[in-house]
Design a protein around this motif. Structure first.
Motif, mmCIF file in Angstrom:
data_model
loop_
_atom_site.group_PDB
_atom_site.id
_atom_site.type_symbol
_atom_site.label_atom_id
_atom_site.label_comp_id
_atom_site.label_asym_id
_atom_site.label_seq_id
_atom_site.Cartn_x
_atom_site.Cartn_y
_atom_site.Cartn_z
ATOM 1 N N ALA A 129 0.837 -1.208 0.000
ATOM 2 C CA ALA A 129 0.000 0.000 0.000
ATOM 3 C C ALA A 129 0.866 1.249 0.000
ATOM 4 O O ALA A 129 0.472 2.285 -0.533
ATOM 5 N N ARG A 130 2.060 1.145 0.600
ATOM 6 C CA ARG A 130 2.966 2.302 0.635
ATOM 7 C C ARG A 130 3.972 2.281 -0.504
ATOM 8 O O ARG A 130 4.949 3.020 -0.486
ATOM 9 N N SER A 131 3.749 1.371 -1.437
ATOM 10 C CA SER A 131 4.661 1.214 -2.580
ATOM 11 C C SER A 131 6.090 0.966 -2.121
ATOM 12 O O SER A 131 7.046 1.402 -2.753
ATOM 13 N N SER A 132 6.249 0.254 -1.014
ATOM 14 C CA SER A 132 7.602 -0.007 -0.546
ATOM 15 C C SER A 132 7.869 -1.508 -0.427
ATOM 16 O O SER A 132 8.784 -1.932 0.257
ATOM 17 N N HIS A 133 7.037 -2.328 -1.100
ATOM 18 C CA HIS A 133 7.310 -3.758 -1.088
ATOM 19 C C HIS A 133 8.359 -4.055 -2.147
ATOM 20 O O HIS A 133 8.331 -3.512 -3.240
ATOM 21 N N ARG A 134 9.281 -4.940 -1.798
ATOM 22 C CA ARG A 134 10.406 -5.191 -2.690
ATOM 23 C C ARG A 134 9.975 -5.828 -4.012
ATOM 24 O O ARG A 134 10.570 -5.589 -5.059
ATOM 25 N N LYS A 135 8.932 -6.659 -3.946
ATOM 26 C CA LYS A 135 8.641 -7.469 -5.131
ATOM 27 C C LYS A 135 7.333 -7.138 -5.840
ATOM 28 O O LYS A 135 7.212 -7.370 -7.035
ATOM 29 N N VAL A 136 6.342 -6.665 -5.080
ATOM 30 C CA VAL A 136 5.026 -6.499 -5.698
ATOM 31 C C VAL A 136 4.499 -5.077 -5.527
ATOM 32 O O VAL A 136 4.510 -4.532 -4.432
ATOM 33 N N ASP A 137 4.062 -4.484 -6.640
ATOM 34 C CA ASP A 137 3.406 -3.177 -6.600
ATOM 35 C C ASP A 137 1.907 -3.333 -6.819
ATOM 36 O O ASP A 137 1.472 -4.238 -7.511
ATOM 37 N N ILE A 138 1.141 -2.433 -6.220
ATOM 38 C CA ILE A 138 -0.284 -2.364 -6.536
ATOM 39 C C ILE A 138 -0.433 -1.429 -7.728
ATOM 40 O O ILE A 138 0.112 -0.324 -7.742
ATOM 41 N N LEU A 139 -1.172 -1.875 -8.724
ATOM 42 C CA LEU A 139 -1.365 -1.057 -9.910
ATOM 43 C C LEU A 139 -2.805 -0.556 -9.953
ATOM 44 O O LEU A 139 -3.712 -1.204 -9.416
ATOM 45 N N PRO A 140 -3.008 0.602 -10.571
ATOM 46 C CA PRO A 140 -4.379 1.116 -10.696
ATOM 47 C C PRO A 140 -5.268 0.058 -11.354
ATOM 48 O O PRO A 140 -4.859 -0.576 -12.332
ATOM 49 N N GLY A 141 -6.428 -0.161 -10.784
ATOM 50 C CA GLY A 141 -7.339 -1.164 -11.338
ATOM 51 C C GLY A 141 -7.222 -2.525 -10.670
ATOM 52 O O GLY A 141 -8.073 -3.398 -10.890
ATOM 53 N N ASP A 142 -6.183 -2.747 -9.870
ATOM 54 C CA ASP A 142 -6.104 -4.001 -9.112
ATOM 55 C C ASP A 142 -7.217 -4.036 -8.072
ATOM 56 O O ASP A 142 -7.705 -3.002 -7.619
ATOM 57 N N THR A 143 -7.598 -5.254 -7.697
ATOM 58 C CA THR A 143 -8.615 -5.421 -6.666
ATOM 59 C C THR A 143 -7.954 -5.946 -5.400
ATOM 60 O O THR A 143 -7.201 -6.928 -5.465
ATOM 61 N N VAL A 144 -8.191 -5.292 -4.280
ATOM 62 C CA VAL A 144 -7.616 -5.748 -3.013
ATOM 63 C C VAL A 144 -8.752 -6.145 -2.072
ATOM 64 O O VAL A 144 -9.670 -5.362 -1.825
ATOM 65 N N ILE A 145 -8.681 -7.380 -1.593
ATOM 66 C CA ILE A 145 -9.707 -7.893 -0.689
ATOM 67 C C ILE A 145 -9.097 -8.011 0.705
ATOM 68 O O ILE A 145 -8.104 -8.712 0.891
ATOM 69 N N ILE A 146 -9.666 -7.305 1.660
ATOM 70 C CA ILE A 146 -9.212 -7.458 3.040
ATOM 71 C C ILE A 146 -10.198 -8.390 3.727
ATOM 72 O O ILE A 146 -11.272 -7.978 4.161
ATOM 73 N N ALA A 147 -9.816 -9.678 3.782
ATOM 74 C CA ALA A 147 -10.735 -10.715 4.238
ATOM 75 C C ALA A 147 -10.544 -10.938 5.734
ATOM 76 O O ALA A 147 -10.063 -11.987 6.176
ATOM 77 N N ALA A 148 -10.914 -9.931 6.509
ATOM 78 C CA ALA A 148 -10.781 -9.999 7.961
ATOM 79 C C ALA A 148 -11.524 -8.799 8.536
ATOM 80 O O ALA A 148 -11.740 -7.810 7.845
ATOM 81 N N THR A 149 -11.904 -8.882 9.790
ATOM 82 C CA THR A 149 -12.480 -7.745 10.499
ATOM 83 C C THR A 149 -11.371 -7.188 11.392
ATOM 84 O O THR A 149 -10.624 -7.957 11.992
ATOM 85 N N PRO A 150 -11.243 -5.866 11.473
ATOM 86 C CA PRO A 150 -10.174 -5.346 12.344
ATOM 87 C C PRO A 150 -10.384 -5.773 13.794
ATOM 88 O O PRO A 150 -11.487 -5.668 14.320
ATOM 89 N N ILE A 151 -9.324 -6.240 14.422
ATOM 90 C CA ILE A 151 -9.349 -6.514 15.855
ATOM 91 C C ILE A 151 -9.425 -5.160 16.566
ATOM 92 O O ILE A 151 -8.758 -4.218 16.142
ATOM 93 N N PRO A 152 -10.252 -5.041 17.632
ATOM 94 C CA PRO A 152 -10.351 -3.742 18.306
ATOM 95 C C PRO A 152 -8.975 -3.133 18.603
ATOM 96 O O PRO A 152 -8.102 -3.805 19.159
ATOM 97 N N GLY A 153 -8.796 -1.910 18.203
ATOM 98 C CA GLY A 153 -7.502 -1.252 18.354
ATOM 99 C C GLY A 153 -6.792 -1.112 17.015
ATOM 100 O O GLY A 153 -5.942 -0.254 16.841
ATOM 101 N N ASN A 154 -7.160 -1.981 16.045
ATOM 102 C CA ASN A 154 -6.481 -1.943 14.741
ATOM 103 C C ASN A 154 -7.259 -1.181 13.674
ATOM 104 O O ASN A 154 -6.793 -1.062 12.543
ATOM 105 N N GLU A 155 -8.429 -0.660 14.027
ATOM 106 C CA GLU A 155 -9.288 -0.023 13.024
ATOM 107 C C GLU A 155 -8.560 1.082 12.268
ATOM 108 O O GLU A 155 -8.710 1.221 11.051
ATOM 109 N N LYS A 156 -7.779 1.874 13.021
ATOM 110 C CA LYS A 156 -7.106 3.006 12.383
ATOM 111 C C LYS A 156 -6.031 2.542 11.405
ATOM 112 O O LYS A 156 -5.853 3.136 10.354
ATOM 113 N N TYR A 157 -5.313 1.475 11.782
ATOM 114 C CA TYR A 157 -4.276 0.948 10.886
ATOM 115 C C TYR A 157 -4.904 0.433 9.596
ATOM 116 O O TYR A 157 -4.417 0.687 8.500
ATOM 117 N N VAL A 158 -5.997 -0.319 9.754
ATOM 118 C CA VAL A 158 -6.649 -0.859 8.566
ATOM 119 C C VAL A 158 -7.160 0.289 7.700
ATOM 120 O O VAL A 158 -6.969 0.297 6.475
#
Lengths: 558, 558
Positions: free
Chosen positions: B313-342
């Motif tokens: 998400a911060r474009s700082s992964h060594r191997k994989v970039d997110i490109l415009p039009g990609d679909t990202v699925i966040i298959a989890a509910t934030p654990i209380p306290g993590n809402e802001k990070y998510v």
């Protein structure tokens, strides 16, 4: 429409987009600047020790002659909380409705700015000429009375700022949104709409405040003992409904928590709260009444550590205890980041034997949002039918989703501008484009300090909070550089010293060895000595503990 | 039932009640102790700098001869994460199902405990004789395969520990809950039930994992470009469904994030993941395939700052970039306290032009909980029909609500025990009562240090994090106490020094003045000098800044 050809309309946010909080929007036409709102933001969890955050207003200070005034849409902290700081630097007139101004005046009084600030009370029918810009207003529904949206007629066209809004068809105290005026504004033609994106993630409609009143009365009636209601102090509609439900169920109400007492005072004095005679009692009187005749209206719906509800939950409130069998209603949804605090308060209340009504409003029935959901956002877009659309008041994802909603009701994608704080939208001869960027940023307020805490200070606080600090002090001889005293190592927040004596003794030996070695090699510039001590000690401690405390070498010379 | 009259059954938690995490339950009959689970907890926000938290196992160490073994219900961190620390102090056999043991062994290997730990693989059909206690098991549904509940037959009666569970009528990979064995156990008679309270606040039933698979395949099919799925690494059912959906939509899968790579490795090696040949590709190969032929399975569903998804998400992964039009699925509910990070991660992904599917599972359709809701909790209670009920695995409010559910299905209120960690329930001659309290607590792990960070260190870290530190150093003459060097004031995390020179200079003058005055008054005990400097400087700084930095006076003598 009389305009010189070179003049243009510029619209931007100094705060409020890409974030929730510190709302401050600027609409400028040629030499006339109108500011809408002047809010604060509560610090993110990485802004350690910071009390509040306000926008950087460099742009306004650099153009102070052009600022015609600040229009305030409603009395929430994220719209008025920045005023005491902004007005100190920029003495311009404030325009706000009665209740909003009442809340602002209480703030200005505290900081001694009341006398020197020009304050103009407006109604939804006011019209203001602010240089070339004509401002008019329309009533909206929100979780505080006297909320308005703003229509700014500029030579380039009309810019509408919705303020925070929902569409509540059955509002409390007849605070109807003025649908007809909105329709009229839309009918005449809106060049650009700036609209509240808070609930752009929520499908459907937001519930009516009145539904909360029904539920409150039901709970009050069933409760066999005292009822405690915690809600936002500024939610005067909610407070009214607590009063109404108390009246209907023959309970008296006591108000606790500083901000709740303040707001109830201001709102009832200004006539925004209708409290039957004899309804209010002092906290001290609570124990004189039968338990089923009492309602306690309190702050603390977010589990804030110092709030009245939290104190009661911890049995540390000076005046009011929670007793087994009491009913506690938390009439609010936790703001992201506060879930754990609220959870802890609920746990404590359960431990005291209270019956607790909490959770999302959709489950508890005792809370609705003050912001419109997707269908209401579309309704606003359809009423205004703007040429250009700038979603405001929301995190980036909310702005984007609001933009997508606008597309679904027929706004052209290229006419939707998702902006960051400071990014301008320029409109000239009816055509809009992204312009340059003006100075923006977070001004951090810590105690009395405004802006004296920056990234370096925050970085140090972060470091200190993780692994603490080791101070290494040594006194050297001016003459020959010999060690006269020390090195002494003092640590704070690193390890429990009594259990780590060996580690610190070893650290001391290593620092002494390093210094002696450097002396022998005639390395005696302080900077070099300090760097070596830091490196050697840092490496040793990391190996031993896998921690990286801040290391602060201090060299004294005599 | 052969039992001496003085012997009793004692049940308590060393961790897991009044909290989410560090589950560890003890069932003791006479001289036989059986431990169920050995988990860790992630630190609360006030445990600054702490990595993880484990239970205090003093009781087990003091009774080490009696501990017959640790039974592990499933392979989640809050059930197995404490083992590397516990086994270092207490070498007892570990009993777990195959996958669970596989995950444990990877942990023990890292800390070099694999060789010396006795590990016994069990199946749901195993029976173990652990002293006088006979253990048997029953399959449950949970968000990791190979989860079991435990039935412990003691001379006093049968104690059932459900582990974490839901009832999934259409589970993935035929991991059916063994309803018939549960019914059989209940039929024979259960003395005490310990049951998972995680979702005691949620009405109704938890959705089936299979519903997620349907939704995933739908999203994969519609996506015109790459699909990124972030979920918990341990959710092997979910991972299986990602593989299945990828297969159905002719996409290849690459796995990124350390824990995801580990788990996929272990689970597929042990046969818990069925991955078609040629399905997996290396991250480096992603760009060689057409965008609509790729799925990226990633960690980071909680917005963890160092995780793969956050880096992408911060474009700082060594191997994989997110490109415009990609679909990202966040298959989890934030654990209380993590809402802001998510939220922040979602914002970044939107900024990159990705289409993001996120939010509560009920909205997104791509997540269901692994824990049963209220109707499932009642079903378990009705299957087991216990005489005594001890809700476990949850915050206090969840335990209480679970207790209320138990009442609704007919358990007597006086037979329901809501306990804190360490509070024992004693059962003798068929009759239960609250017994004494055993030692419990949070052992904080910071780097390599286990328990060397306590309240004082945390209090200091908290102080340091809020307003920073000022170190005041002065060198005095041994002979006459005269100031030879200093006072020097060094601050960190207090103010931005360059903008506050005046303040620090004034502070210096005040400290110098105070020291000179004390010298003249012949006050020269160090403790007294330090206290005075602290007081005077603290007061001055508070007046000037409304901050209370830590003040650390250091006196050197030569």
């Amino acid at each position: 429409m009389s305009k010189k050809n070179n003049d243009k309309l510029v619209i931007f946010a100094l705060g409020g987009v890409g974030e929730i909080g510190k709302n401050m929007y600027v609409i400028q036409y040629a030499n006339d600047i109108v500011v809408v709102d002047s809010g604060l933001k509560f610090p993110d969890e990485d802004m350690l020790g910071i009390d509040i955050v306000i926008p950087d207003i460099t742009y306004l200070l650099e153009n102070r002659d052009k600022v015609r005034g600040i229009l305030i849409t409603h009395g929430h902290e994220d719209h008025i909380g920045g005023l005491p700081y902004v007005l100190k630097q920029l003495n311009v007139p404030i325009y706000a409705t009665r209740l909003t101004l009442g809340l602002i005046e209480a703030k200005l009084k505290e900081v001694g700015l009341l006398g020197e600030t020009k304050r103009i009370t407006i109604t939804a029918d006011s019209e203001l000429q602010l240089g070339t810009i004509k401002a008019s207003f329309f009533k909206t529904n929100h979780s505080i009375p006297d909320s308005v949206g703003v229509a700014l007629e500029t030579p380039e066209g009309v810019v509408v700022h919705t303020g925070d809004f929902k569409f509540d068809q059955t509002p409390v105290n007849e605070q109807y949104a003025d649908l007809h005026r909105m329709a009229e504004i839309g009918q005449k033609g809106v060049l650009a709409l700036l609209s509240d994106s808070t609930n752009a993630e929520r499908p459907g409609y937001t519930g009516s405040e009145r539904s909360v009143g029904v539920e409150l009365e039901e709970v009050f009636r069933k409760a066999k003992q005292r009822v405690v209601v915690a809600t936002f102090a500024s939610n005067i509609h909610r407070i009214q409904q607590v009063m109404d439900a108390a009246y209907a169920t023959r309970r008296k109400v006591t108000v606790i928590g500083r901000s709740m007492v303040n707001v109830v005072g201001i709102a009832s004095e200004l006539g925004y709260l209708r409290i039957p005679d004899g309804m209010l009692i002092e906290p001290e009187e609570v124990n004189k009444l039968a338990a089923d005749r009492v309602v306690i209206l309190s702050t603390g719906s977010q589990g804030e550590p110092m709030s009245a509800l939290t104190r009661m939950a911890r049995s540390s409130h000076r005046k009011v205890d929670i007793l087994p069998g009491d009913t506690v209603i938390i009439a609010a949804t936790p703001i992201p980041g506060n879930e754990k605090y609220v959870g802890r308060t609920v746990d404590e209340l359960f431990r005291l034997g209270a019956h607790v009504i909490y959770g999302p409003g959709s489950v508890s029935g005792v809370h609705v949002s003050g912001h419109g959901s997707q269908e209401e956002l579309k309704l606003m877009l359809n009423l205004m039918r703007p040429k250009y659309f700038i979603p405001i008041h929301g995190e980036y994802r909310m702005l984007r989703l609001h933009g997508q909603l606008a597309e679904t009701v027929g706004i052209d994608r290229e006419n939707i501008f998702i902006v960051d704080n400071g990014e301008t939208v320029e409109i000239q001869n009816g055509s809009a484009r992204k312009g340059g960027k003006v100075t923006t940023g977070n001004i951090l307020i810590d105690g009395l300090g405004v802006g004296d805490v920056g990234n370096i200070v925050l970085r140090d606080r972060k470091l200190l909070s993780q692994d603490g600090i080791l101070v290494v002090v040594v006194t050297l001889s001016k003459q020959d550089g010999a060690i006269l005293s020390g090195p002494d190592i003092i640590s704070r927040g690193f390890v429990y010293v009594r259990e780590s004596e060996g580690l610190l003794e070893e650290a001391n030996r290593i620092v002494t060895g390093t210094l002696n070695k450097l002396m022998n090699e005639n390395v005696n510039e302080w900077a070099s000595l300090k760097t070596h001590v830091k490196d050697v000690l840092g490496r040793f401690l990391y190996e031993q503990t896998r921690r990286r405390p801040m290391i602060l070498p201090i060299i004294m010379e005599v």
